[in-house]
Write a protein that holds these residues in place. Structure first.
Motif, PDB file in Angstrom:
ATOM      1  N   MET A   1       0.846  -1.189   0.000  1.00 30.97           N
ATOM      2  CA  MET A   1       0.000   0.000   0.000  1.00 30.97           C
ATOM      3  C   MET A   1       0.882   1.240   0.000  1.00 30.97           C
ATOM      4  O   MET A   1       1.940   1.257   0.629  1.00 30.97           O
ATOM      5  CB  MET A   1      -0.911   0.021   1.231  1.00 30.97           C
ATOM      6  N   ILE A   2       0.420   2.245  -0.714  1.00 28.64           N
ATOM      7  CA  ILE A   2       1.129   3.526  -0.748  1.00 28.64           C
ATOM      8  C   ILE A   2       0.140   4.633  -0.398  1.00 28.64           C
ATOM      9  O   ILE A   2      -0.932   4.733  -1.003  1.00 28.64           O
ATOM     10  CB  ILE A   2       1.741   3.787  -2.141  1.00 28.64           C
ATOM     11  N   PHE A   3       0.497   5.445   0.584  1.00 28.28           N
ATOM     12  CA  PHE A   3      -0.301   6.619   0.945  1.00 28.28           C
ATOM     13  C   PHE A   3       0.495   7.859   0.553  1.00 28.28           C
ATOM     14  O   PHE A   3       1.612   8.075   1.030  1.00 28.28           O
ATOM     15  CB  PHE A   3      -0.605   6.630   2.445  1.00 28.28           C
ATOM     16  N   ASP A   4      -0.084   8.641  -0.334  1.00 23.91           N
ATOM     17  CA  ASP A   4       0.588   9.821  -0.851  1.00 23.91           C
ATOM     18  C   ASP A   4       0.099  11.068  -0.109  1.00 23.91           C
ATOM     19  O   ASP A   4      -1.025  11.514  -0.299  1.00 23.91           O
ATOM     20  CB  ASP A   4       0.294   9.951  -2.353  1.00 23.91           C
ATOM     21  N   GLU A   5       0.974  11.615   0.785  1.00 25.82           N
ATOM     22  CA  GLU A   5       0.696  12.844   1.525  1.00 25.82           C
ATOM     23  C   GLU A   5      -0.635  12.768   2.273  1.00 25.82           C
ATOM     24  O   GLU A   5      -1.454  13.670   2.210  1.00 25.82           O
ATOM     25  CB  GLU A   5       0.735  14.045   0.583  1.00 25.82           C
TER      26      GLU A   5
ATOM     27  N   VAL B   1      -2.596  14.962  15.401  1.00 29.88           N
ATOM     28  CA  VAL B   1      -3.218  14.255  14.273  1.00 29.88           C
ATOM     29  C   VAL B   1      -2.147  13.527  13.459  1.00 29.88           C
ATOM     30  O   VAL B   1      -2.312  12.361  13.090  1.00 29.88           O
ATOM     31  CB  VAL B   1      -4.003  15.233  13.380  1.00 29.88           C
ATOM     32  N   ALA B   2      -1.051  14.206  13.202  1.00 31.22           N
ATOM     33  CA  ALA B   2       0.041  13.564  12.481  1.00 31.22           C
ATOM     34  C   ALA B   2       0.578  12.379  13.275  1.00 31.22           C
ATOM     35  O   ALA B   2       0.920  11.336  12.704  1.00 31.22           O
ATOM     36  CB  ALA B   2       1.155  14.570  12.201  1.00 31.22           C
ATOM     37  N   GLN B   3       0.638  12.542  14.603  1.00 31.12           N
ATOM     38  CA  GLN B   3       1.083  11.449  15.451  1.00 31.12           C
ATOM     39  C   GLN B   3       0.133  10.253  15.319  1.00 31.12           C
ATOM     40  O   GLN B   3       0.563   9.106  15.201  1.00 31.12           O
ATOM     41  CB  GLN B   3       1.138  11.916  16.907  1.00 31.12           C
ATOM     42  N   ALA B   4      -1.166  10.532  15.305  1.00 29.49           N
ATOM     43  CA  ALA B   4      -2.162   9.467  15.174  1.00 29.49           C
ATOM     44  C   ALA B   4      -2.049   8.792  13.815  1.00 29.49           C
ATOM     45  O   ALA B   4      -2.183   7.558  13.691  1.00 29.49           O
ATOM     46  CB  ALA B   4      -3.571  10.040  15.364  1.00 29.49           C
ATOM     47  N   ILE B   5      -1.816   9.582  12.782  1.00 28.24           N
ATOM     48  CA  ILE B   5      -1.651   9.003  11.444  1.00 28.24           C
ATOM     49  C   ILE B   5      -0.441   8.080  11.420  1.00 28.24           C
ATOM     50  O   ILE B   5      -0.497   6.958  10.908  1.00 28.24           O
ATOM     51  CB  ILE B   5      -1.516  10.119  10.391  1.00 28.24           C
ATOM     52  N   GLY B   6       0.672   8.531  11.987  1.00 27.23           N
ATOM     53  CA  GLY B   6       1.879   7.716  12.010  1.00 27.23           C
ATOM     54  C   GLY B   6       1.668   6.413  12.754  1.00 27.23           C
ATOM     55  O   GLY B   6       2.115   5.346  12.304  1.00 27.23           O
ATOM     56  N   GLU B   7       0.974   6.493  13.895  1.00 21.43           N
ATOM     57  CA  GLU B   7       0.712   5.278  14.667  1.00 21.43           C
ATOM     58  C   GLU B   7      -0.104   4.283  13.853  1.00 21.43           C
ATOM     59  O   GLU B   7       0.166   3.067  13.865  1.00 21.43           O
ATOM     60  CB  GLU B   7      -0.028   5.632  15.951  1.00 21.43           C
ATOM     61  N   ARG B   8      -1.113   4.772  13.134  1.00 24.25           N
ATOM     62  CA  ARG B   8      -1.989   3.872  12.373  1.00 24.25           C
ATOM     63  C   ARG B   8      -1.304   3.309  11.136  1.00 24.25           C
ATOM     64  O   ARG B   8      -1.521   2.158  10.765  1.00 24.25           O
ATOM     65  CB  ARG B   8      -3.281   4.613  12.024  1.00 24.25           C
ATOM     66  N   LEU B   9      -0.472   4.123  10.513  1.00 27.08           N
ATOM     67  CA  LEU B   9       0.293   3.602   9.389  1.00 27.08           C
ATOM     68  C   LEU B   9       1.228   2.487   9.834  1.00 27.08           C
ATOM     69  O   LEU B   9       1.342   1.442   9.169  1.00 27.08           O
ATOM     70  CB  LEU B   9       1.091   4.727   8.721  1.00 27.08           C
ATOM     71  N   ALA B  10       1.880   2.707  10.973  1.00 32.63           N
ATOM     72  CA  ALA B  10       2.775   1.678  11.496  1.00 32.63           C
ATOM     73  C   ALA B  10       2.004   0.424  11.867  1.00 32.63           C
ATOM     74  O   ALA B  10       2.443  -0.701  11.601  1.00 32.63           O
ATOM     75  CB  ALA B  10       3.526   2.219  12.712  1.00 32.63           C
ATOM     76  N   ARG B  11       0.829   0.609  12.478  1.00 29.79           N
ATOM     77  CA  ARG B  11       0.011  -0.539  12.859  1.00 29.79           C
ATOM     78  C   ARG B  11      -0.430  -1.312  11.617  1.00 29.79           C
ATOM     79  O   ARG B  11      -0.418  -2.549  11.582  1.00 29.79           O
ATOM     80  CB  ARG B  11      -1.210  -0.066  13.636  1.00 29.79           C
ATOM     81  N   LEU B  12      -0.816  -0.556  10.597  1.00 30.55           N
ATOM     82  CA  LEU B  12      -1.285  -1.190   9.371  1.00 30.55           C
ATOM     83  C   LEU B  12      -0.155  -1.938   8.664  1.00 30.55           C
ATOM     84  O   LEU B  12      -0.375  -2.962   8.029  1.00 30.55           O
ATOM     85  CB  LEU B  12      -1.867  -0.121   8.437  1.00 30.55           C
ATOM     86  N   ALA B  13       1.060  -1.431   8.788  1.00 30.83           N
ATOM     87  CA  ALA B  13       2.209  -2.092   8.169  1.00 30.83           C
ATOM     88  C   ALA B  13       2.719  -3.259   8.994  1.00 30.83           C
ATOM     89  O   ALA B  13       3.628  -3.975   8.572  1.00 30.83           O
ATOM     90  CB  ALA B  13       3.328  -1.087   7.940  1.00 30.83           C
TER      91      ALA B  13
ATOM     92  N   GLY C   1       1.266  -7.977   9.423  1.00 29.06           N
ATOM     93  CA  GLY C   1       2.480  -7.459   8.807  1.00 29.06           C
ATOM     94  C   GLY C   1       2.383  -7.432   7.303  1.00 29.06           C
ATOM     95  O   GLY C   1       1.892  -8.355   6.683  1.00 29.06           O
ATOM     96  N   GLY C   2       2.857  -6.350   6.710  1.00 30.80           N
ATOM     97  CA  GLY C   2       2.829  -6.211   5.268  1.00 30.80           C
ATOM     98  C   GLY C   2       3.827  -5.164   4.856  1.00 30.80           C
ATOM     99  O   GLY C   2       4.863  -4.992   5.492  1.00 30.80           O
ATOM    100  N   GLN C   3       3.494  -4.444   3.815  1.00 29.93           N
ATOM    101  CA  GLN C   3       4.391  -3.396   3.329  1.00 29.93           C
ATOM    102  C   GLN C   3       3.566  -2.157   3.041  1.00 29.93           C
ATOM    103  O   GLN C   3       2.562  -2.213   2.333  1.00 29.93           O
ATOM    104  CB  GLN C   3       5.102  -3.855   2.055  1.00 29.93           C
ATOM    105  N   LEU C   4       3.990  -1.055   3.610  1.00 29.40           N
ATOM    106  CA  LEU C   4       3.291   0.200   3.400  1.00 29.40           C
ATOM    107  C   LEU C   4       4.322   1.290   3.167  1.00 29.40           C
ATOM    108  O   LEU C   4       5.306   1.399   3.911  1.00 29.40           O
ATOM    109  CB  LEU C   4       2.406   0.538   4.609  1.00 29.40           C
TER     110      LEU C   4
END
Length: 560
Positions: free
Chosen positions: A456-460, A469-481, A489-492
């Motif tokens: 998965m790729i999230f662009d900006e 909010v940015a902290q929450a986004i980072g936490e969720r991206l890490a969780r999703l990856a 576990g995957g690749q983001l």
């Protein structure tokens, strides 16, 4: 998942080779450094339309090569590749290459086998899922919403599809049989008349060829009769040449002893008479074979005419007339015994329909229950992502019977309302670019990555937000990856301007643009620990990196 990306002569990128790994990879750099070029290059791999403007100025061609670690191929992917003639051994990477020419045109290859770009687009959903400012695929497309909800609800969609196909097949068999009986009933009297004609005619296999041969022989005999009769006169009658030759031989026999030459003459005459006897025998046999009987010829021609007239009437070859009669008997039998068969087919179709309905109704109940759970899970993710005023709803809508299909009897669509009191609407029609990306992140986290591509790729996704909010986004991206012991576990990969998101990455790629005054180039490097600290500090402080920014960068890195 994406393992390696090689780019040659794409816009500002002259030559670039990047390796990727599982987990969360972040891509950072100043605005305009060329992050979009990377996404455009990857888009070519996924079947994006080839634009000759992507070829670096002054170059004749460009290329992008991506290597994907596939593991065990999904059945759909394996079947798609096999149908396209692409061989992929289990455990081997899938290598996709796209070439562009500056004067237009492109070529695509998978494991060095030439393929159409349409195949790349077909494979794209299994390989990479890109969510960005102008995303119109993936979770935004309602066509995939039902499948995602089914995975979340643990609905056996394969069983529903198999039951649907069985029901459709049973209905098709029933309709075919009904059509056969209806058509046969309409033509019953005509069928009986035609069958009686064919039974009376009694055509036999190979009969036409045999009759045609007999007629040709008799016609030949009629044509040769005069000549053969003239030839026959040589052999018959007391005054025939052969009879005179025999008389001459008898006379020579009496005087042959008078001179040696006469004996030779007699021997020659004996040989001639033996040959003449053989010729006479063969001539007689030929006369018998070619005997012309006008009545017999008339009988043969009459039979041929009847057979060929019947073949024209039934639009078939004479050789097929016996089968035509057999088909007529089958059609008449279908009328007589067809009702019982129709009844059996009706029962089978009704039973198949009951099985499918039971599965579809159970799926509806499971979807409805799972929709409530999913809505609650997404709701819990919205507030931390600065979407606390928004509402999310999974709409499970019954379909009209004419719209039922292999997926069941429901339509599923993810709906949102971004403001209090606003009506729900599809994702793409309400959310702005940044909101859409955060909605998709929330939904992905709530779904626990049910389905979707391996990468998965999230662009900006963090555009316009910061701090908590940015902290929450980072936490969720890490969780999703799957970072930090996550279960999925995957690749983001995340293109980001947020230091809070960048600090969460397990790999950090820095994109920079450089110029020597003549040529401008974009390059990408993977940062080590010190490089990460410096880049995150730059993101925190701007052009001048301060000690305070470096200290803050350390705190962000230590906090993950």
């Amino acid at each position: 998942m994406l393992h390696h990306l090689s780019i040659r002569n794409i816009v500002l990128i002259e030559a670039l080779d990047l390796d990727f790994a599982p987990g969360l990879g972040v891509l950072t750099g100043e605005t305009g450094a060329g992050k979009s070029i990377l996404l455009d290059a990857l888009g070519l791999i996924l079947g994006m339309r080839a634009d000759s403007g992507l070829v670096r100025a002054g170059e004749a061609a460009a290329s992008v090569t991506a290597s994907f670690e596939m593991g065990a191929l999904a059945p759909d992917v394996a079947e798609t590749l096999t149908d396209a003639g692409v061989e992929v051994e289990p455990g081997e990477p899938l290598i996709i290459r796209r070439q562009l020419k500056a004067d237009g045109g492109s070529k695509a290859y998978i494991n060095d086998a030439p393929v159409g770009v349409a195949l790349l687009r077909e494979l794209a959903p299994f390989l990479v899922e890109i969510h960005g400012q102008h995303d119109d695929r993936g979770l935004v497309n309602p066509r995939g919403h039902r499948a995602l909800l089914d995975r979340y609800a643990r609905v056996d969609s394969t069983a529903i599809e198999a039951a649907w196909k069985k029901w459709r097949l049973a209905e098709e068999r029933l309709e075919r049989q009904r059509a056969i009986i209806a058509k046969a009933a309409e033509d019953r009297d005509l069928l009986i008349a035609h069958l009686e004609e064919l039974v009376a005619l009694a055509p036999q296999p190979g009969e036409e060829e045999e009759l045609a041969g007999e007629r040709a022989t008799m016609q030949k005999g009629e044509r040769l009769a005069g000549d053969l009769s003239s030839v026959q006169q040589v052999f018959i009658g007391s005054d025939s040449p052969l009879a005179e030759l025999r008389v001459a031989a008898r006379r020579l026999d009496r005087i042959a002893g008078e001179h040696p030459l006469l004996e030779e003459v007699l021997a020659a005459l004996d040989r001639a008479m033996i040959e003449a006897d053989d010729a006479e025998d063969k001539l007689n046999r030929a006369l018998d074979a070619l005997a012309f009987d006008p009545l017999a010829l008339d009988r043969v021609e009459t039979r041929l005419f009847e057979l060929r007239a019947a073949a024209r009437k039934h639009a078939c070859a004479v050789e097929d007339l016996p089968q035509k009669a057999a088909d007529m008997r089958i059609a008449l039998n279908a009328i007589e015994g067809g009702e019982a068969e129709v009844a059996a087919l009706e029962q089978a179709a009704a039973e198949a329909g009951r099985v499918w309905r039971a599965l579809a109704e159970a799926a509806r109940a499971a979807r409805t229950e799972a929709a409530g759970r999913l809505d609650a899970a997404v709701k819990g993710e919205l507030a931390p992502l600065k979407l606390d005023a928004a509402r999310f709803r999974t709409a499970v809508t019954p379909l009209e019977q004419g719209q039922w299909g292999a997926g069941g009897m429901d339509r599923v669509e993810f709906m949102i309302a971004t403001n209090p009191g606003a009506d729900f609407a599809p994702l793409a029609k309400i959310a702005s670019g940044g909101e859409l990306s955060r909605f998709i992140l929330a939904l992905k986290v709530a779904l626990a990555e049910e389905g979707g591509a391996a990468t998965m790729i999230f662009d900006e996704i963090d555009r316009g937000v910061g701090g908590a909010v940015a902290q929450a986004i980072g936490e969720r991206l890490a969780r999703l990856a799957g970072v930090g012991g996550g279960a999925n576990g995957g690749q983001l990969l995340a293109v980001t301007h947020s230091p809070q998101v960048a600090a969460r990455g397990t790999q950090h790629y820095f994109i920079a643009k450089s110029s020597d005054g003549i040529v401008t180039r974009t390059g990408v490097v993977q940062l080590d620990g010190a490089g990460r600290q410096e880049e995150i500090a730059r993101m925190l402080s701007g052009a001048e990196i301060t000690p305070e920014a470096r200290a803050q960068a350390d705190r962000l890195l230590e906090g993950v």
